[in-house]
Write an enzyme that holds these catalytic residues in place. Structure first.
Site, PDB file in Angstrom:
ATOM      1  N   ILE A  18       1.017  -1.327  -0.139  1.00  0.00           N
ATOM      2  CA  ILE A  18       0.283   0.225   0.673  1.00  0.00           C
ATOM      3  C   ILE A  18       0.546   1.247   0.294  1.00  0.00           C
ATOM      4  CG2 ILE A  18      -1.267   1.296   1.627  1.00  0.00           C
ATOM      5  CD1 ILE A  18      -2.633  -1.441   1.955  1.00  0.00           C
ATOM      6  N   LEU A  19       0.398   2.790  -0.954  1.00  0.00           N
ATOM      7  CA  LEU A  19       1.307   3.349  -1.037  1.00  0.00           C
ATOM      8  C   LEU A  19       1.428   4.347   0.089  1.00  0.00           C
ATOM      9  CD1 LEU A  19       1.590   5.251  -4.291  1.00  0.00           C
ATOM     10  CD2 LEU A  19       3.256   3.945  -3.752  1.00  0.00           C
ATOM     11  N   GLY A  56      -8.884   5.550   0.176  1.00  0.00           N
ATOM     12  CA  GLY A  56      -9.180   3.982   0.194  1.00  0.00           C
ATOM     13  C   GLY A  56      -8.026   3.439  -0.712  1.00  0.00           C
ATOM     14  N   HIS A  90      -6.272  -3.478 -11.432  1.00  0.00           N
ATOM     15  CA  HIS A  90      -6.773  -4.184 -10.751  1.00  0.00           C
ATOM     16  C   HIS A  90      -8.067  -5.404 -11.476  1.00  0.00           C
ATOM     17  CE1 HIS A  90      -8.401  -5.618  -6.669  1.00  0.00           C
ATOM     18  NE2 HIS A  90      -9.917  -5.516  -7.109  1.00  0.00           N
TER      19      HIS A  90
END
Ligand code: GAR
Length: 198
Positions: free
Chosen positions: A93-94, A150, A110
């Site tokens: 996760i960045l 998110g 994705h």
């Protein structure tokens, strides 16, 4: 000319599709200038090296603190003059600071039809398992902007659909979805960089 940085973690088949598309002239206004991996020793890094693209590894183990990892990633992206950042199978996760710095210039692929089967914990084969467990009749791939609100929540740029077949395994479905990923991802890069001047 738009400098593109591609972030990877594994096999790098999407990276390969982007390299091949660049070589085929699909995005004449963009060039891949950096491949940044969250893991050392992965096939994606080999693919980059074969194509003569500079690589760097910024792993969570080496930068456990978000802030230090963000600094390292931002320094690499700024050093490469990145104008577009492409997450191609990036399984980390960045940090939010990176998302904010590249807002509107940061995209991800994705392996499902977002908003279905996205968010924290949905990556790689897990996504395809979830699709089969849900009994969905179709799946696909989504290219979307990455935002700071998110995971997998940003604006959708492109989608492509594939059928789910009765005897599908997660691996079989993954292979079918990857085929469309390799088409829509380079097309999205071409569209997003089409207006750039030389
Ligand atoms: C791809 O299917 C990509 O969509 C997915 O991981 C695979 C990477 O394959 N990404 C995610 O699940 C991100 N949430 P690749 O390394 O061969 O391109």
């Amino acid at each position: 000319m738009v400098n593109v940085a591609v972030l990877v973690s594994g096999g790098g088949t999407n990276l390969q599709a982007l390299i091949d598309a660049e070589h085929a002239g699909l995005f004449p206004n963009a060039r891949i200038v950096l491949v940044l991996s969250s893991r050392a020793g992965v096939k994606a890094l080999e693919r980059a090296e074969e194509a003569g693209i500079p690589t760097t590894v910024i792993a969570k183990d080496d930068y456990p603190e978000d802030e230090a990892r963000a600094d390292a990633i931002l320094a690499a992206l700024e050093g490469a003059g990145a104008g577009l950042v492409v997450l191609a199978g990036y399984m980390s996760i960045l940090p939010v600071r990176v998302c904010r710095a590249y807002a509107g210039r940061l995209i991800n692929i994705h392996p499902a039809l977002l908003p279905r089967h996205g968010g924290v914990g949905y990556y790689g084969l897990r996504v395809h398992k979830a699709v089969l467990e849900a009994g969905d009749a179709e799946s696909g791939a989504t290219v979307h902007f990455v935002d700071d609100r998110g995971v997998d929540s940003g604006e959708i740029i492109a989608q492509a659909r594939v059928p789910v077949l009765p005897d599908d395994t997660p691996e079989a479905l993954q292979a079918r979805v990857l085929e469309v990923e390799h088409r829509i991802f380079p097309e999205a890069v071409a569209r997003l960089t089409a207006k750039a001047t030389q």
